[in-house]
Motif scaffolding. Structure first.
Motif, PDB file in Angstrom:
ATOM      1  N   TYR A  31       0.840  -1.189   0.000  1.00 15.49           N
ATOM      2  CA  TYR A  31       0.000   0.000   0.000  1.00 15.49           C
ATOM      3  C   TYR A  31       0.880   1.246   0.000  1.00 15.49           C
ATOM      4  O   TYR A  31       1.986   1.230   0.559  1.00 15.49           O
ATOM      5  CB  TYR A  31      -0.917   0.012   1.234  1.00 15.49           C
ATOM      6  N   PRO A  32       0.352   2.341  -0.588  1.00 15.72           N
ATOM      7  CA  PRO A  32       1.129   3.589  -0.571  1.00 15.72           C
ATOM      8  C   PRO A  32       1.171   4.167   0.838  1.00 15.72           C
ATOM      9  O   PRO A  32       0.316   3.852   1.676  1.00 15.72           O
ATOM     10  CB  PRO A  32       0.338   4.511  -1.513  1.00 15.72           C
ATOM     11  N   ALA A  33       2.161   5.015   1.085  1.00 14.70           N
ATOM     12  CA  ALA A  33       2.326   5.639   2.408  1.00 14.70           C
ATOM     13  C   ALA A  33       1.137   6.525   2.769  1.00 14.70           C
ATOM     14  O   ALA A  33       0.974   6.910   3.921  1.00 14.70           O
ATOM     15  CB  ALA A  33       3.618   6.450   2.432  1.00 14.70           C
ATOM     16  N   THR A  34       0.291   6.809   1.788  1.00 10.27           N
ATOM     17  CA  THR A  34      -0.886   7.647   2.036  1.00 10.27           C
ATOM     18  C   THR A  34      -2.059   6.848   2.610  1.00 10.27           C
ATOM     19  O   THR A  34      -3.085   7.431   2.962  1.00 10.27           O
ATOM     20  CB  THR A  34      -1.352   8.308   0.718  1.00 10.27           C
ATOM     21  N   LEU A  35      -1.906   5.530   2.695  1.00  7.33           N
ATOM     22  CA  LEU A  35      -2.974   4.705   3.286  1.00  7.33           C
ATOM     23  C   LEU A  35      -3.302   5.232   4.681  1.00  7.33           C
ATOM     24  O   LEU A  35      -2.386   5.580   5.441  1.00  7.33           O
ATOM     25  CB  LEU A  35      -2.478   3.252   3.389  1.00  7.33           C
ATOM     26  N   THR A  36      -4.586   5.277   5.029  1.00  7.57           N
ATOM     27  CA  THR A  36      -4.924   5.746   6.383  1.00  7.57           C
ATOM     28  C   THR A  36      -4.806   4.580   7.360  1.00  7.57           C
ATOM     29  O   THR A  36      -4.858   3.414   6.971  1.00  7.57           O
ATOM     30  CB  THR A  36      -6.355   6.298   6.452  1.00  7.57           C
ATOM     31  N   GLU A  37      -4.675   4.919   8.627  1.00  5.09           N
ATOM     32  CA  GLU A  37      -4.585   3.866   9.637  1.00  5.09           C
ATOM     33  C   GLU A  37      -5.871   3.036   9.656  1.00  5.09           C
ATOM     34  O   GLU A  37      -5.831   1.809   9.787  1.00  5.09           O
ATOM     35  CB  GLU A  37      -4.327   4.482  11.013  1.00  5.09           C
ATOM     36  N   ALA A  38      -7.015   3.725   9.486  1.00  2.00           N
ATOM     37  CA  ALA A  38      -8.302   3.015   9.494  1.00  2.00           C
ATOM     38  C   ALA A  38      -8.355   1.988   8.354  1.00  2.00           C
ATOM     39  O   ALA A  38      -8.836   0.863   8.533  1.00  2.00           O
ATOM     40  CB  ALA A  38      -9.449   4.019   9.362  1.00  2.00           C
ATOM     41  N   GLU A  39      -7.835   2.380   7.196  1.00  3.82           N
ATOM     42  CA  GLU A  39      -7.826   1.441   6.054  1.00  3.82           C
ATOM     43  C   GLU A  39      -6.921   0.246   6.347  1.00  3.82           C
ATOM     44  O   GLU A  39      -7.259  -0.894   6.023  1.00  3.82           O
ATOM     45  CB  GLU A  39      -7.346   2.175   4.788  1.00  3.82           C
ATOM     46  N   LEU A  40      -5.780   0.517   6.974  1.00  6.45           N
ATOM     47  CA  LEU A  40      -4.872  -0.586   7.302  1.00  6.45           C
ATOM     48  C   LEU A  40      -5.517  -1.520   8.328  1.00  6.45           C
ATOM     49  O   LEU A  40      -5.458  -2.751   8.183  1.00  6.45           O
ATOM     50  CB  LEU A  40      -3.541  -0.026   7.839  1.00  6.45           C
ATOM     51  N   LEU A  41      -6.147  -0.942   9.337  1.00  9.58           N
ATOM     52  CA  LEU A  41      -6.794  -1.783  10.359  1.00  9.58           C
ATOM     53  C   LEU A  41      -7.882  -2.651   9.725  1.00  9.58           C
ATOM     54  O   LEU A  41      -8.039  -3.823  10.088  1.00  9.58           O
ATOM     55  CB  LEU A  41      -7.390  -0.907  11.470  1.00  9.58           C
ATOM     56  N   ALA A  42      -8.584  -2.077   8.754  1.00  8.71           N
ATOM     57  CA  ALA A  42      -9.635  -2.853   8.071  1.00  8.71           C
ATOM     58  C   ALA A  42      -9.021  -4.029   7.307  1.00  8.71           C
ATOM     59  O   ALA A  42      -9.581  -5.139   7.288  1.00  8.71           O
ATOM     60  CB  ALA A  42     -10.424  -1.943   7.121  1.00  8.71           C
ATOM     61  N   ARG A  43      -7.877  -3.812   6.688  1.00  9.56           N
ATOM     62  CA  ARG A  43      -7.199  -4.905   5.965  1.00  9.56           C
ATOM     63  C   ARG A  43      -6.765  -5.997   6.934  1.00  9.56           C
ATOM     64  O   ARG A  43      -6.894  -7.185   6.672  1.00  9.56           O
ATOM     65  CB  ARG A  43      -5.957  -4.381   5.211  1.00  9.56           C
ATOM     66  N   VAL A  44      -6.220  -5.573   8.077  1.00 10.26           N
ATOM     67  CA  VAL A  44      -5.764  -6.560   9.072  1.00 10.26           C
ATOM     68  C   VAL A  44      -6.964  -7.372   9.573  1.00 10.26           C
ATOM     69  O   VAL A  44      -6.891  -8.609   9.686  1.00 10.26           O
ATOM     70  CB  VAL A  44      -5.026  -5.859  10.243  1.00 10.26           C
ATOM     71  N   GLU A  45      -8.079  -6.684   9.817  1.00 17.01           N
ATOM     72  CA  GLU A  45      -9.293  -7.392  10.271  1.00 17.01           C
ATOM     73  C   GLU A  45      -9.722  -8.429   9.232  1.00 17.01           C
ATOM     74  O   GLU A  45     -10.104  -9.550   9.584  1.00 17.01           O
ATOM     75  CB  GLU A  45     -10.449  -6.400  10.492  1.00 17.01           C
TER      76      GLU A  45
END
Ligand code: NAP
Length: 281
Positions: free
Chosen positions: A69-83
């Motif tokens: 993912y690009p460095a512009t990914l939001t934390e919320a988006e990353l957490l959603a991917r991890v979930e």
């Protein structure tokens, strides 16, 4: 004395042959162990690390996915991917490559990984399990160091081990693992005065700092075992550890090289944790 080499490449090869057989056995029962590696941003070193991890999975027959993912990914988006990966039955291990971009809270991201898939061993549940001696995933780098000590037949009971560095991913878990093996453990860090006074007492020294030539021959007790976790560059740009290898090898009984020591063992223990997770699932 010229120390014997603890060869992380050869030991890794031997361990990974065993893993490949266990992977084949799992596949025959319908399960392919799977690792998801998540990389955010374009840190050059991280790109090399994740590529090596994905390749190592393939070499033993494991499934792996690399999500970039690009460095512009939001934390919320990353957490959603991890979930989503937590829920994915094809994935038995989740690794979020650190460092994350500064706008993200790395610990919050790690805490979102299911402890059952925390193959890096960085979740507080994994750290707590190691602390109290319960089963759980152990961080790969110190676990790899311990396997190297086992490989040379070192009985740690009653030995004095000095760990230099107190990070959550290397120094602290290393100290706990050595303590669990009944070594007497000293942890040194940047505020430790007279590091040499401690290292000279040590039967085992684990250097995990990130400073070239931190440990020199005059700081090592003759016959000690020296494990070099550090990854640095010398003035010519060549990879080197924290230990002055040329000098210390004349004093130590066993020593790990850099490269070819702890580095490959870290990836080997990542494979071990992923395989264990798949076997449990
Ligand atoms: P880190 O989080 O930066 O921790 C470094 C530790 O070294 C800190 O605890 C720091 O003390 C201590 N320190 C700094 N200067 C010191 C000094 N002069 N004397 C004694 N202690 C000192 O690093 P890390 O993540 O633990 O990694 C350590 C090294 O291992 C790095 O070179 C890293 O690249 C390498 N590494 C290699 C692998 C591998 O697979 N081979 C894996 C992970 C890390 P304070 O806590 O007081 O600041």
């Amino acid at each position: 004395m010229t120390a014997q080499l603890i060869d992380g490449v050869a030991l890794s090869r031997q361990l990974r042959e065993g893993f490949a057989q266990r992977v084949a056995a799992l596949k025959a029962r319908g399960t392919t162990p799977g690792l998801a590696v998540v990389l955010v941003g374009d840190d050059a070193a991280s790109q090399v690390y994740v590529r090596n991890k994905v390749k190592a999975c393939g070499d033993v027959g494991m499934h792996s996915v690399l999500e970039r993912y690009p460095a512009t990914l939001t934390e919320a988006e990353l957490l959603a991917r991890v979930e989503a990966l937590n829920q994915d039955p094809a994935i038995h291990g989740i690794l979020v490559q650190l460092p994350l971009p500064p706008h993200m809270d790395a610990q919050r991201v790690i805490e979102t990984i299911s402890p059952a898939k925390d193959v890096d061993g960085f979740h507080v549940a994994s750290a707590g399990a190691l602390m109290v001696g319960q089963p759980g995933f152990w961080p790969c780098t110190p676990h790899g160091c311990l396997r190297m000590l086992d490989h040379i037949g070192m009985d740690l009971r009653g030995k004095h081990a000095v760990v230099i560095g107190r990070s959550n991913i290397v120094g602290k878990p290393m100290a706990l693992m050595l303590l669990q093996r009944s070594a007497t453990v000293t942890i040194c860090h940047s505020a430790t005065p007279n590091l040499k006074a401690h290292t000279l007492q040590a039967d085992v020294v684990v250097a995990a700092v990130g400073k070239r030539n931190l440990l020199t021959a005059d700081m090592v007790k003759p016959g000690a075992v020296v494990i070099d976790v550090g990854m640095n560059r010398d003035p010519e740009g060549k990879l080197c550890g924290d230990v002055d290898f040329e000098g210390v090898k004349e004093v130590a009984s066993w020593i790990t090289p850099v490269p070819g020591g702890v580095g490959p063992m870290t990836i080997t223990m990542l494979l071990a944790n992923t395989l264990e997770s798949a076997e449990k699932a």
